[in-house]
Design a protein around this motif. Structure first.
Motif, short mmCIF file in Angstrom:
data_model
loop_
_atom_site.label_atom_id
_atom_site.label_comp_id
_atom_site.label_asym_id
_atom_site.label_seq_id
_atom_site.Cartn_x
_atom_site.Cartn_y
_atom_site.Cartn_z
N PRO A 46 0.83 -1.22 0.00
CA PRO A 46 0.00 0.00 0.00
C PRO A 46 0.86 1.26 0.00
CG PRO A 46 -0.79 -1.58 1.63
CD PRO A 46 0.51 -2.11 1.13
N GLY A 47 0.55 2.17 -0.92
CA GLY A 47 1.28 3.42 -1.01
C GLY A 47 2.47 3.40 -1.94
N PHE A 48 2.83 2.21 -2.43
CA PHE A 48 4.01 2.08 -3.29
C PHE A 48 3.65 1.63 -4.70
CE2 PHE A 48 5.71 1.70 1.00
CZ PHE A 48 6.80 2.55 0.94
N GLU A 49 2.41 1.82 -5.10
CA GLU A 49 1.95 1.31 -6.39
C GLU A 49 2.73 1.91 -7.57
OE1 GLU A 49 -1.26 1.06 -3.34
OE2 GLU A 49 0.05 2.68 -4.07
N ARG A 50 3.19 3.14 -7.42
CA ARG A 50 3.90 3.82 -8.52
C ARG A 50 5.38 4.00 -8.20
NH1 ARG A 50 1.85 9.02 -8.47
NH2 ARG A 50 2.84 9.46 -10.49
N LEU A 51 5.89 3.18 -7.30
CA LEU A 51 7.28 3.28 -6.88
C LEU A 51 8.24 3.24 -8.07
CD1 LEU A 51 9.28 3.07 -4.31
CD2 LEU A 51 9.42 0.66 -4.96
N GLN A 52 9.28 4.08 -8.01
CA GLN A 52 10.34 4.07 -9.02
C GLN A 52 11.64 3.60 -8.39
OE1 GLN A 52 9.46 8.36 -10.33
NE2 GLN A 52 10.26 7.41 -12.20
N GLN A 57 18.47 14.46 -7.19
CA GLN A 57 18.00 13.94 -5.90
C GLN A 57 19.14 13.88 -4.88
OE1 GLN A 57 14.90 13.48 -5.22
NE2 GLN A 57 14.11 13.69 -7.30
N LEU A 58 20.32 13.45 -5.31
CA LEU A 58 21.47 13.38 -4.41
C LEU A 58 21.82 14.77 -3.87
CD1 LEU A 58 23.65 10.94 -6.55
CD2 LEU A 58 22.80 10.44 -4.27
N ASN A 59 21.86 15.76 -4.77
CA ASN A 59 22.23 17.11 -4.36
C ASN A 59 21.19 17.75 -3.44
OD1 ASN A 59 24.58 16.92 -5.82
ND2 ASN A 59 23.86 18.12 -7.55
N ALA A 60 19.90 17.53 -3.76
CA ALA A 60 18.84 18.11 -2.94
C ALA A 60 18.90 17.57 -1.51
CB ALA A 60 17.48 17.81 -3.56
N CYS A 61 19.14 16.26 -1.38
CA CYS A 61 19.26 15.67 -0.05
C CYS A 61 20.47 16.24 0.67
CB CYS A 61 19.36 14.15 -0.16
SG CYS A 61 19.65 13.33 1.42
N TYR A 62 21.58 16.37 -0.04
CA TYR A 62 22.81 16.92 0.57
C TYR A 62 22.55 18.33 1.10
CZ TYR A 62 27.50 18.84 1.01
OH TYR A 62 28.62 19.46 1.49
N HIS A 63 21.92 19.15 0.28
CA HIS A 63 21.65 20.54 0.67
C HIS A 63 20.80 20.60 1.95
CE1 HIS A 63 20.78 24.82 0.26
NE2 HIS A 63 19.50 24.54 0.40
N ASN A 64 19.73 19.81 1.99
CA ASN A 64 18.85 19.82 3.16
C ASN A 64 19.56 19.32 4.41
OD1 ASN A 64 16.73 20.77 1.59
ND2 ASN A 64 16.00 18.71 1.10
N LEU A 80 11.89 8.42 -0.42
CA LEU A 80 10.52 7.97 -0.12
C LEU A 80 9.55 9.15 -0.03
CD1 LEU A 80 11.12 5.16 2.54
CD2 LEU A 80 10.45 4.89 0.15
N ASP A 81 10.06 10.33 0.26
CA ASP A 81 9.20 11.52 0.35
C ASP A 81 8.82 12.08 -1.02
OD1 ASP A 81 9.15 11.44 3.09
OD2 ASP A 81 10.81 12.86 3.34
N GLN A 82 9.45 11.58 -2.08
CA GLN A 82 9.14 12.08 -3.42
C GLN A 82 7.78 11.54 -3.87
OE1 GLN A 82 11.41 14.45 -4.56
NE2 GLN A 82 12.11 13.94 -2.49
N SER A 83 7.22 12.17 -4.87
CA SER A 83 5.93 11.73 -5.40
C SER A 83 6.07 11.52 -6.92
CB SER A 83 4.84 12.75 -5.10
OG SER A 83 3.59 12.29 -5.57
N PRO A 84 6.01 10.27 -7.40
CA PRO A 84 5.87 9.02 -6.63
C PRO A 84 7.14 8.70 -5.87
CG PRO A 84 6.27 8.53 -8.94
CD PRO A 84 6.11 10.01 -8.87
#
Length: 822
Positions: free
Chosen positions: A227-233, A264-271, A497-501
């Motif tokens: 549940p909640g992972f139907e469109r997981l990448q 995605q890697l850079n955005a996580c690093y920045h945060n 996991l916080d991304q959509s999807p």
């Protein structure tokens, strides 16, 4: 036994014990009384006594004998019962097998029928050997097939599927055939469709693609069913362009970061950098170490050559600083935000030199370099040397004699990364490259994070847990690297996991359904598990501990569901057939290990198992086979392996070992191309490929203009050539383990790999792997093999090389090197 007489009163003593006169009188009067039928009390008592005595005696004798006999018999029975019963109460044994105890229903009549059909439908050269028939007809729940190079395993595997589906009625959707790469998957799908057509059965492309999969395309639907992972990448296949096929990737282990992934890697690093104080503290020493000018020993040849001009270089240093700053200013790269543009004086061997600025956030001085895109002939007015040459002298002197924190910006692009990082740009990463000890080169810091985390997780370990069990020297920068990795990787998984999807790495998916988390299988429907009922895995020597854990957990769940999983279906229970060759295991650097194939019965416990050895080689002649096996035989391996050339006899050509000669190599390539031969050129370093292409450019241009199927010249790395073959193979470079990896040795021990007591189990495994890599390269050859090796390798001139195993006295080698290791 002695006569027993009871104690009696005198009046009741027997007649025989009375005095003679009394005895006579008693008899006389007793006889008379008897005739008169009168009663004589004493005589009656004497008779009673005699009767008691004789009865007692007889009874005692009889009772003793009977009692003794019965007592002995009862005693024997009691002893017998007591001896046969255990006083312990053992618990029932645990059934830890992955399969039920069952057999494929193969009768002698059915085998005869199948052999007749194969003989009628397949050409003579494709008829299975006795060993291949053993693989096809294996009826045990588990089967391991040791298939050497060129063993014809693909056709045999397809015939195994024909047996299960066409003759035994097993549904195709109860099976999965696993391949590792896109190319091998495509080839197997085509062969499957063609062979089934010979049996009059049309297998659609969709059916074939559903059957022939990668491990990654099987785990993805499992996670998507939650549940909640139907469109997981999957992070490994993340892209800005739409992907038509979730398992279209060639090799998920070989991760080259694309723009979508880097975002995605850079955005996580920045945060994380903004909110985690400790993470910021860890990045500072890493960046200073990475950007700081690397030291040179003072006895280095470059230092010895340039130290003599120290004073002269110092005299022109301020003019050189002006010239370099002008170049950076014209390129729009100077001044740099976050770096104070001010000169700082340094004393080098008693002479004064200058730098260009100071970076407060890094607490380091900054030197501007000569960008490689500038014209190397540029010079200052009146100077004898070019700016680039003057800069090179200064750089060498600072490397040898400057011990202050100094950042040397090599290019305009390097400065942009540093600027973006110091400015806290959300789209920028750390802005510097890093080199983990044991790796061959440096890479952007976040790329290093991805590679290290991937290696640890491929070994079935959790990153944070593994980092917590590592140890490093106090002054080792890798200590900061791995603490930062631990913090970053947990944050990165949450960020994805916080991304959509939502997004997830494949390793994380496998960990969700491993032996450590069996409860998660209860969330899966039967439809997702049934395709794993009958697993056939190719290239099994390349599996990782992470994959093995997922496989075992899946097979255990299939068995636990029992008949309910197979109601109304032809395919019942479960089986595992693995095909591999431990001599072709060459992906240890990414976490794979041949040990799971070598210890197959222990790793996949089964009531019964079948071992098959496919020793016929249908590709190469015997000299090619013997040369390759001579190289690899020093590595640990499954015992009893010795391949023999099969098929049509061919002329024997030794493996030619030569000194590096690019012009001579080019002439041989052109010669074989003119003859119409197919050619494989395999290299270890991309620089070798680019260098050789200059010499064979004409041939490359001619071949690349042909339709793809008609091309006869292919260039690729040793690792990429598995499964391929060519008439003539050219090997560029030796196979050598160049450096020790402290962190990989540590996590190898954590994963239980290597021998007990080996402090460097990963390095030990890699020394075997370089021999296997040479084996893979040589066995690509059908007829000719040329191996060009450098006389010395600057990175590890004294380390063991695969070419050390070349034996000049053997007929299968022709060693043309001028200088050979003695």
């Amino acid at each position: 036994m002695s006569q027993h007489t009871p104690d009696l009163p005198p009046e009741l003593l027997p007649l025989a014990q009375m005095p003679l006169l009394k005895r006579l009188a008693a008899r006389f009067f007793g006889h008379g009384l008897t005739r008169l039928r009168a009663q004589h009390r004493a005589s009656w008592l004497h008779g009673q006594a005699d009767g008691f005595r004789s009865g007692h005696t007889a009874g005692f004798d009889y009772g003793y004998k009977e009692g003794l006999a019965e007592g002995l018999e009862e005693g024997r029975q009691v002893l017998l019962i007591r001896d046969s019963r255990s006083t312990e109460h053992p618990a029932p044994q645990v059934d830890d097998l992955l399969f039920d105890d069952w057999r494929l229903p193969l009768t002698a009549e059915l085998k005869k029928r199948i052999k007749a059909d194969v003989g009628r439908l397949l050409p003579a050269h494709a008829q299975p050997s006795a060993a291949q028939w053993k693989m096809i007809f294996s009826d045990t729940p588990s089967t391991s097939v040791v298939a050497g190079a060129g063993a014809g395993k693909s056709t045999t595997l397809v015939l195994r599927i024909v047996l299960l589906s066409h003759y035994l009625g097993f549904e195709l959707d109860s099976m999965t055939v696993v391949t590792f790469t896109r190319e091998s998957r495509k080839d197997f799908i085509q062969k499957l469709i063609e062979v089934f057509a010979l049996w009059g059965r049309t297998v659609s492309l969709k059916e074939a693609r559903d059957l022939v999969r990668t491990f990654h395309s099987r785990i993805l639907p499992m996670v998507r069913s939650l549940p909640g992972f139907e469109r997981l990448q999957a992070f490994e296949t993340l892209s800005h362009r739409a992907e038509a096929d979730d398992d279209a990737q060639g090799n998920p282990f070989d991760l080259r970061i694309n723009d979508a992934q880097r975002q995605q890697l850079n955005a996580c690093y920045h945060n994380l950098y903004q909110r985690d104080v400790r993470f910021r503290e860890l990045i500072q020493p890493l960046s200073r170490h990475a950007l700081q000018l690397k030291e040179l020993e003072r006895d280095h040849p470059d230092v010895q050559k340039r130290v003599a001009v120290t004073e002269l270089a110092a005299q022109r240093d301020e003019e050189l600083c002006d010239a370099v700053e002008d170049l950076w200013f014209r390129a729009g790269a100077w001044p740099i935000k976050g770096i104070e543009p001010k000169r700082q004086r340094f004393e080098i061997n008693g002479s004064i030199f200058h730098c260009h600025g100071y970076a407060p956030s890094l607490d380091a001085w900054v030197m501007l370099g000569f960008d490689p895109r500038e014209d190397a002939r540029l010079s200052r007015p009146g100077a004898k040397l070019s700016i680039r040459a003057e800069w090179a002298v200064k750089r060498t002197l600072f490397q040898a004699f400057c011990r202050k924190p100094l950042i040397w910006l090599e290019s305009y692009d390097a400065s942009k990364r540093v600027v973006a990082s110091m400015a806290g740009d959300a789209s920028a990463g750390p802005g510097f490259d890093y080199k983990v000890k044991g790796e061959l080169g440096s890479a952007p810091l976040l790329d290093c994070f991805v590679a290290a985390a991937g290696f640890i997780e491929n070994l079935g370990l959790d990153v944070s847990d593994a980092v917590g069990r590592m140890s490093f020297a106090q002054d080792d920068p890798d200590r900061y690297f791995f603490e930062a990795l631990s913090r970053y990787w947990r944050a990165f998984e949450d960020h994805l996991l916080d991304q959509s999807p939502p997004i997830m790495t494949y390793n994380r998916m496998f960990a969700l359904f491993s032996e450590h988390t069996p409860e998660n299988f209860k969330l899966l429907g039967d439809a997702l598990l049934r395709p794993l009922s009958h697993l056939m895995i190719d290239e099994f020597q390349d599996v990782s501990p992470q994959i093995v854990s997922w496989l075992r957990a899946s097979l255990r769940e299939v068995r636990s569901r029992g008949p309910a999983l197979h109601v109304g279906r032809g395919a019942q229970r479960s089986s595992l057939l693995c095909v591999g060759d431990d001599w072709q295991s060459i992906y240890g650097w990414r976490g794979s290990s041949p040990s799971y194939f070598m210890a197959f019965n222990k790793q996949f416990p089964s009531p019964t198992t079948t071992r098959v050895m496919l020793t016929d080689n249908y590709r190469s002649h015997q000299h090619i086979i013997d040369a390759a096996e001579h190289i690899v035989r020093a590595a640990a391996a499954i015992p009893g392996k010795k391949a023999k050339a099969s098929g049509m006899p061919r002329s024997l050509s030794p493996v030619n070992v030569l000194d590096r000669d690019d012009e001579g190599l080019a002439l041989r390539v052109e010669e074989h191309y003119r003859k119409g031969d197919s050619i494989l050129m395999l290299y270890r370093k991309i620089s070798d490929k680019l260098l050789i292409e200059k010499h064979i450019q004409l041939t490359v241009n001619v071949d690349s203009s042909l339709p793809y199927d008609a091309r006869r010249l292919r260039q690729m790395t040793y690792h990429s050539a598995k499964g391929l073959q060519a008439d003539a193979v050219f090997l560029l470079g030796d196979c050598q383990h160049l450096s020790s990896s402290p962190y990989k040795n540590q996590v190898y021990r954590m994963a239980g790999l290597g021998q007990d007591g080996d402090a460097e189990p990963y390095d030990t495994a890699q020394k075997d792997e370089v021999l296997r890599l040479a084996y893979v390269g040589i066995t690509r050859a059908v007829q000719h093999c040329y191996w060009y090796v450098d006389g010395q390798d600057g990175q590890a001139a004294n380390g063991p090389k695969a070419s050390d195993r070349v034996a000049a006295d053997k007929p299968f080698f022709a060693d043309h090197r001028r200088v050979r290791k003695g």
